[in-house]
Design an enzyme around this catalytic site. Structure first.
Site, PDB file in Angstrom:
ATOM      1  CG  ASN A   1      -0.540  -0.225   2.500  1.00  0.00           C
ATOM      2  OD1 ASN A   1       0.491  -0.863   2.695  1.00  0.00           O
ATOM      3  ND2 ASN A   1      -1.237   0.287   3.502  1.00  0.00           N
TER       4      ASN A   1
ATOM      5  CD  GLU B   1      -1.710   4.610   4.488  1.00  0.00           C
ATOM      6  OE1 GLU B   1      -1.249   5.442   5.288  1.00  0.00           O
ATOM      7  OE2 GLU B   1      -2.430   3.647   4.830  1.00  0.00           O
TER       8      GLU B   1
ATOM      9  CB  CYS C   1      -5.269  -1.432  -1.681  1.00  0.00           C
ATOM     10  SG  CYS C   1      -6.625  -0.724  -0.740  1.00  0.00           S
TER      11      CYS C   1
ATOM     12  CD  GLU D   1      -5.320  -6.028  -1.388  1.00  0.00           C
ATOM     13  OE1 GLU D   1      -4.753  -4.924  -1.223  1.00  0.00           O
ATOM     14  OE2 GLU D   1      -6.093  -6.516  -0.561  1.00  0.00           O
TER      15      GLU D   1
ATOM     16  CB  CYS E   1     -10.888  -2.501   0.367  1.00  0.00           C
ATOM     17  SG  CYS E   1     -10.228  -1.889  -1.188  1.00  0.00           S
TER      18      CYS E   1
ATOM     19  CB  CYS F   1      -8.626  -4.683  -3.666  1.00  0.00           C
ATOM     20  SG  CYS F   1      -7.482  -3.314  -3.363  1.00  0.00           S
TER      21      CYS F   1
HETATM   22  N1  THU Z   1      -5.295  -1.722   2.541  1.00  0.00           N
HETATM   23  C1  THU Z   1      -4.682  -2.507   1.592  1.00  0.00           C
HETATM   24  O1  THU Z   1      -3.625  -2.160   1.060  1.00  0.00           O
HETATM   25  N2  THU Z   1      -5.274  -3.679   1.268  1.00  0.00           N
HETATM   26  C2  THU Z   1      -6.377  -4.200   1.892  1.00  0.00           C
HETATM   27  O2  THU Z   1      -6.794  -5.300   1.555  1.00  0.00           O
HETATM   28  C3  THU Z   1      -7.058  -3.451   2.953  1.00  0.00           C
HETATM   29  C4  THU Z   1      -6.559  -2.048   3.160  1.00  0.00           C
HETATM   30  C5  THU Z   1      -4.625  -0.470   2.939  1.00  0.00           C
HETATM   31  C6  THU Z   1      -5.269   0.798   2.502  1.00  0.00           C
HETATM   32  C7  THU Z   1      -4.713   1.785   3.527  1.00  0.00           C
HETATM   33  O3  THU Z   1      -3.422   2.200   3.090  1.00  0.00           O
HETATM   34  C8  THU Z   1      -4.533   0.944   4.776  1.00  0.00           C
HETATM   35  O4  THU Z   1      -4.561  -0.415   4.346  1.00  0.00           O
HETATM   36  C9  THU Z   1      -5.577   1.166   5.828  1.00  0.00           C
HETATM   37  O5  THU Z   1      -6.852   1.086   5.304  1.00  0.00           O
END
Ligand code: THU
Length: 160
Positions: free
Chosen positions: A62, A64, A73, A75, A112, A115
């Site tokens: 991920n 941000e 994310c 994925e 999520c 994804c």
């Molecule tokens: N996140 C992912 O990278 N993948 C997931 O399957 C769930 C959430 C990340 C998004 C954000 O950077 C952090 O987790 C918190 O939500």
């Protein structure tokens, strides 16, 4: 009125040694990728690793942003990189792992909705099921395909 039910089957492994060597290596790749996540806002790091049809592995994490919707994310970082660079290679499986704010493998990770929709598009693009391995602290889940994660989904067939 007719009542309908959708049943989802998946496997839960209490020990990584129950998986094949290839599957274990995929999970190890996700555990490696999680370390490079850029998650200064949530402090929740996620790593993803894709098993390609030629057995190569592509990973992502991920990323941000101070403007939160801009982030990606793990994925989607991995899938878009794979599709951008190897548009003809099938993705056979994805493994995801995460570290909680204390740096421990999180108890309950689940992809999520964005994804899931991205994985569905990729699965349909290659007409081949993508398996999902979720690396939780106390067990690993093996989900056979993306429909199981996104029942009654919107997809290209909805546009026809
Ligand atoms: N996140 C992912 O990278 N993948 C997931 O399957 C769930 C959430 C990340 C998004 C954000 O950077 C952090 O987790 C918190 O939500």
């Amino acid at each position: 009125m007719r009542r309908k039910t959708i049943e989802i089957g998946y496997n839960e492994y209490s020990n990584i040694n129950e998986l094949s060597e290839k599957q274990q290596n995929l999970i190890f790749a996700a555990r490696k990728a999680v370390k490079n996540a850029y998650a200064p806002y949530s402090n929740f790091k996620v790593g993803a690793a894709l098993l390609m049809e030629d057995d190569s592995v592509i990973s992502g994490n991920n990323q941000e942003n101070a403007s939160s919707p801009v982030g990606s994310c793990a994925e989607r970082t991995a899938i878009y990189w794979a599709n951008a660079n190897f548009p003809d290679k099938k993705i056979m499986a994805i493994a995801i792992t995460s570290l909680d704010t204390e740096g421990k493998i999180a108890k309950h990770l689940s992809p999520c909705g964005l994804c899931r929709q991205t994985l569905l598009e990729t699965q349909q693009r290659f007409s081949s099921p993508i398996k999902v391995f979720i690396d939780n602290r106390d067990h690993i889940l093996e989900i056979p395909n993306i429909e199981s994660l996104l029942p009654l989904s919107f997809s290209n067939t909805s546009l026809q």
